[in-house]
Design a protein around this motif. Structure first.
Motif, PDB file in Angstrom:
ATOM      1  N   ALA A  28       0.863  -1.188   0.000  1.00 32.39           N
ATOM      2  CA  ALA A  28       0.000   0.000   0.000  1.00 32.39           C
ATOM      3  C   ALA A  28       0.899   1.237   0.000  1.00 32.39           C
ATOM      4  N   PRO A  29       0.625   2.214  -0.869  1.00 34.38           N
ATOM      5  CA  PRO A  29       1.522   3.365  -1.005  1.00 34.38           C
ATOM      6  C   PRO A  29       1.387   4.438   0.080  1.00 34.38           C
ATOM      7  N   THR A  30       0.288   4.435   0.820  1.00 35.93           N
ATOM      8  CA  THR A  30       0.043   5.472   1.829  1.00 35.93           C
ATOM      9  C   THR A  30      -0.638   4.847   3.047  1.00 35.93           C
ATOM     10  N   PRO A  31      -0.590   5.545   4.188  1.00 33.03           N
ATOM     11  CA  PRO A  31      -1.352   5.057   5.344  1.00 33.03           C
ATOM     12  C   PRO A  31      -2.848   4.924   5.038  1.00 33.03           C
ATOM     13  N   GLU A  32      -3.419   5.866   4.279  1.00 32.28           N
ATOM     14  CA  GLU A  32      -4.841   5.766   3.948  1.00 32.28           C
ATOM     15  C   GLU A  32      -5.136   4.520   3.130  1.00 32.28           C
ATOM     16  N   ALA A  33      -4.295   4.227   2.148  1.00 25.63           N
ATOM     17  CA  ALA A  33      -4.505   3.022   1.332  1.00 25.63           C
ATOM     18  C   ALA A  33      -4.425   1.771   2.210  1.00 25.63           C
ATOM     19  N   LEU A  34      -3.485   1.752   3.152  1.00 30.51           N
ATOM     20  CA  LEU A  34      -3.387   0.604   4.052  1.00 30.51           C
ATOM     21  C   LEU A  34      -4.612   0.528   4.955  1.00 30.51           C
ATOM     22  N   LYS A  77     -15.654   5.765   6.581  1.00 30.74           N
ATOM     23  CA  LYS A  77     -15.482   7.188   6.277  1.00 30.74           C
ATOM     24  C   LYS A  77     -14.110   7.609   6.793  1.00 30.74           C
ATOM     25  N   ILE A  78     -13.292   8.139   5.894  1.00 31.73           N
ATOM     26  CA  ILE A  78     -12.001   8.687   6.300  1.00 31.73           C
ATOM     27  C   ILE A  78     -12.243  10.136   6.687  1.00 31.73           C
ATOM     28  N   VAL A  79     -11.990  10.474   7.940  1.00 33.95           N
ATOM     29  CA  VAL A  79     -12.206  11.835   8.443  1.00 33.95           C
ATOM     30  C   VAL A  79     -11.019  12.712   8.073  1.00 33.95           C
ATOM     31  N   SER A  80      -9.797  12.189   8.285  1.00 24.56           N
ATOM     32  CA  SER A  80      -8.594  12.949   7.946  1.00 24.56           C
ATOM     33  C   SER A  80      -7.394  12.013   7.872  1.00 24.56           C
ATOM     34  N   THR A  81      -6.380  12.476   7.166  1.00 23.47           N
ATOM     35  CA  THR A  81      -5.102  11.762   7.096  1.00 23.47           C
ATOM     36  C   THR A  81      -3.989  12.790   7.278  1.00 23.47           C
ATOM     37  N   ALA A  82      -2.863  12.337   7.798  1.00 29.53           N
ATOM     38  CA  ALA A  82      -1.727  13.238   7.975  1.00 29.53           C
ATOM     39  C   ALA A  82      -0.433  12.435   7.952  1.00 29.53           C
TER      40      ALA A  82
END
Length: 128
Positions: A28-34, A77-82
């Motif tokens: 997975a390329p990002t924490p969100e994708a994971l 639902k993704i609220v935020s990523t950082a």
């Protein structure tokens, strides 16, 4: 899953072009994708993937997804990523499910770490 079915994570892509590729071994390329792929793994009962994508320093020895009451995952639902830096990130999410016909909601701020080019779920803080 059958070819062409929507991905459980909620993105407008088929499972095989979304989380299925990560379940198949692609990093997975990002924490969100994971995070999305882990949600899909919960929805599909892919315990081995969940263990493999959990950081070795914090993962449980085993994960049983077959003991009742079973959750039927119905929305993410993704609220935020950082990104804190190149190897540390967070994802704030809300996941909804039904357990025994009753609606449940899980809200968590998850922490991720990248090691050797792969993102891992480290831990999370569950919202009260």
């Amino acid at each position: 899953m059958k070819t062409g079915l929507p991905c459980p994570c909620g993105l407008p892509a088929s499972y095989e072009h979304c989380c299925g590729r990560y379940h198949g071994g692609q990093a997975a390329p990002t924490p969100e994708a994971l995070m999305r792929s882990r949600y899909s793994a919960f929805a599909l009962g892919l315990g081995d993937y969940l263990i493999a994508s959990w950081h070795p320093g914090s993962r449980p020895a085993e994960l049983d997804l077959s003991t009742p009451p079973l959750a039927k995952w119905i929305g993410l639902k993704i609220v935020s990523t950082a990104l804190q830096d190149a190897d540390h990130g967070t994802v704030h999410f809300i996941a909804r499910c039904r357990v025994g016909g009753r609606a449940e909601r899980l809200e968590e701020l998850s922490r991720f770490v990248r090691e050797d080019g792969r993102w891992f779920y480290l831990d999370g803080e569950i919202a009260a």
